[in-house]
Design an enzyme around this catalytic site. Structure first.
Site, PDB file in Angstrom:
ATOM      1  N   GLU A 154      -8.968  -6.181  -9.111  1.00 42.32           N
ATOM      2  CA  GLU A 154      -9.557  -5.350  -8.060  1.00 42.32           C
ATOM      3  C   GLU A 154     -10.077  -4.060  -8.659  1.00 42.32           C
ATOM      4  O   GLU A 154      -9.868  -3.775  -9.843  1.00 42.32           O
ATOM      5  CB  GLU A 154      -8.515  -5.047  -6.977  1.00 42.32           C
ATOM      6  CG  GLU A 154      -7.271  -4.337  -7.500  1.00 42.32           C
ATOM      7  CD  GLU A 154      -6.208  -4.137  -6.429  1.00 42.32           C
ATOM      8  OE1 GLU A 154      -6.556  -4.116  -5.233  1.00 42.32           O
ATOM      9  OE2 GLU A 154      -5.022  -3.991  -6.788  1.00 42.32           O
ATOM     10  N   LYS A 177       0.858  -1.195   0.000  1.00 41.29           N
ATOM     11  CA  LYS A 177       0.000   0.000   0.000  1.00 41.29           C
ATOM     12  C   LYS A 177       0.890   1.240   0.000  1.00 41.29           C
ATOM     13  O   LYS A 177       1.075   1.914   1.016  1.00 41.29           O
ATOM     14  CB  LYS A 177      -0.939  -0.011   1.206  1.00 41.29           C
ATOM     15  CG  LYS A 177      -2.165   0.883   1.031  1.00 41.29           C
ATOM     16  CD  LYS A 177      -3.180   0.612   2.118  1.00 41.29           C
ATOM     17  CE  LYS A 177      -4.392   1.524   2.005  1.00 41.29           C
ATOM     18  NZ  LYS A 177      -5.208   1.246   0.816  1.00 41.29           N
TER      19      LYS A 177
END
Length: 392
Positions: free
Chosen positions: A275, A242
């Protein structure tokens, strides 16, 4: 015929560039049979034309950098203008507290919520981040998010300014200082400020930042449209981390909105569903199986994993036949009875249309609605493993 040289500038007087240009042009006189420029003009005329164009550009540039238009500000004047910017209503969210390891404390003044421009997170993207929801005075899944946060920092080769215990304490204290009972906590780790080089070797102080964003309203589980994104998917090495390099994510979100949708859906390098722009994707198959793409090439969503755990209740009562995580083809996804987006900012959001194809009945499905209610209930009254009280 010989030409006289331009007279020198008088003592104590500076010849401006534009004057030099005119003086030089006086020494370029037309002559019969003179050389011709490529465009058919004599060289002297070409020189005049070029000088005029250059002069116009210089004049335009001069209006941009006129010192009268761009003031030099003192620190106090900068602070005043930051206050004015804050009061102008230019920000669409309410920032109620910020921690910075650079100034070693917490501020509740949004005007002071700034970071150094030479922080490598700003100009090189060398930073990672994570988040945690604040619900009814509790931090939701903070431990799980911190674990992912520190794992991302390790993959990004970012040394920690403090150990895990102190980072956790700083985050909780920042929420405490904010007095925010509902919203979100966002936090970043950076190699820190130091220079504008590519290497982080000149950065002596890795930095921790945290911001509390107040948001009294809850997300709505209303149906949305998504599109297949044309933006290249991030490689697994960066997708599972992330990090702050979210330009592909931002462009995927914008592309979805430009096409009348909520976001875009990425496909992986093999053509399987990956995603959304910053959320995971889930499906309910015609066999009533809850299905999600594998996490080995995408970000391991904390909310998505919690949804999978809570969904076990629906298997027990027969509303789901099972739960699975595997490769999902586009065809299988579009033929699902239900499709949903899952993330900390939206919780569970039903998808009713993917590209030109309606999903299931074209309306919000019962499983997505139930999972939304389960995660919301978990945020409000879940076990201590997912809810940390804030000591206001």
């Amino acid at each position: 015929m010989a030409h006289l040289s331009a007279p020198p500038a008088a003592a104590g007087h500076r010849v401006l560039p534009s004057h030099r240009r005119r003086l030089a042009l006086k020494n370029i006189a037309p002559s019969s049979g003179g050389a011709v420029a490529t465009g058919g003009l004599p060289f002297w005329r070409a020189a005049v034309s070029k000088a005029a164009a250059s002069s116009s550009r210089a004049a335009l540039a001069g209006t941009i950098v006129n010192p009268i238009d761009v003031p030099i500000l003192s620190f106090s004047e900068v602070a005043e203008r930051l206050d004015a910017f804050q009061e102008s209503g230019a920000r669409s969210q309410s920032y109620v507290a910020m921690y910075s390891s650079i100034f070693g404390g917490i501020t509740t003044n949004p005007s002071a919520m700034v970071i150094p421009i030479d922080d490598h997170m700003v100009h090189r993207g060398h930073g990672v981040f994570d988040t945690a929801a604040i619900m009814d005075g509790h931090l939701y899944e903070l431990e799980q998010h911190i674990d992912r946060f520190l794992n991302s920092a390790q993959m990004a080769k970012i040394p920690l300014p403090f150990d895990r215990s102190k980072i956790r304490s700083v985050l909780i204290q920042t929420v405490c200082a904010s007095k925010c009972s509902q919203g979100s906590l966002r936090y970043w780790l950076s190699v820190g400020p130091g220079d504008f080089q590519l290497s982080s070797s000149g950065c002596r102080n890795p930095a921790l930042y945290a911001v509390v964003i107040e948001s009294p309203s809850l997300p709505e589980p209303s149906g949305c449209k998504v599109i297949t994104s044309s933006i290249p998917v991030k490689s697994p090495q960066f997708a599972v981390m992330k990090n702050v390099n979210y330009l592909p994510n931002a462009l995927t979100k914008v592309e979805g909105e430009e096409n009348g949708g909520f976001t875009g859906i990425w496909l992986d390098d093999e053509g399987f569903v990956a995603e959304g722009s910053n959320m995971n994707v889930g499906f309910v198959t015609p066999n009533r199986e809850l299905l999600m793409p594998r996490f080995d090439k995408i970000l391991s969503g904390c909310t998505a994993k919690r949804v999978l755990a809570l969904a076990e209740q629906l298997v027990e009562d027969g509303r789901l036949s099972g739960i699975s995580s595997r490769n999902v083809s586009v065809q299988e996804g579009k033929e699902a009875d239900e499709m949903m987006l899952i993330g900390s900012g939206i919780l569970v959001k039903p998808v009713v249309q993917w590209d030109d194809q309606m999903i299931g009945s074209g309306k919000e499905g019962p499983i997505a609605q139930t999972l939304f209610n389960l995660i919301l209930e978990d945020m409000r009254s879940g076990p201590p493993s997912v809810r940390i009280p804030v000591p206001y």
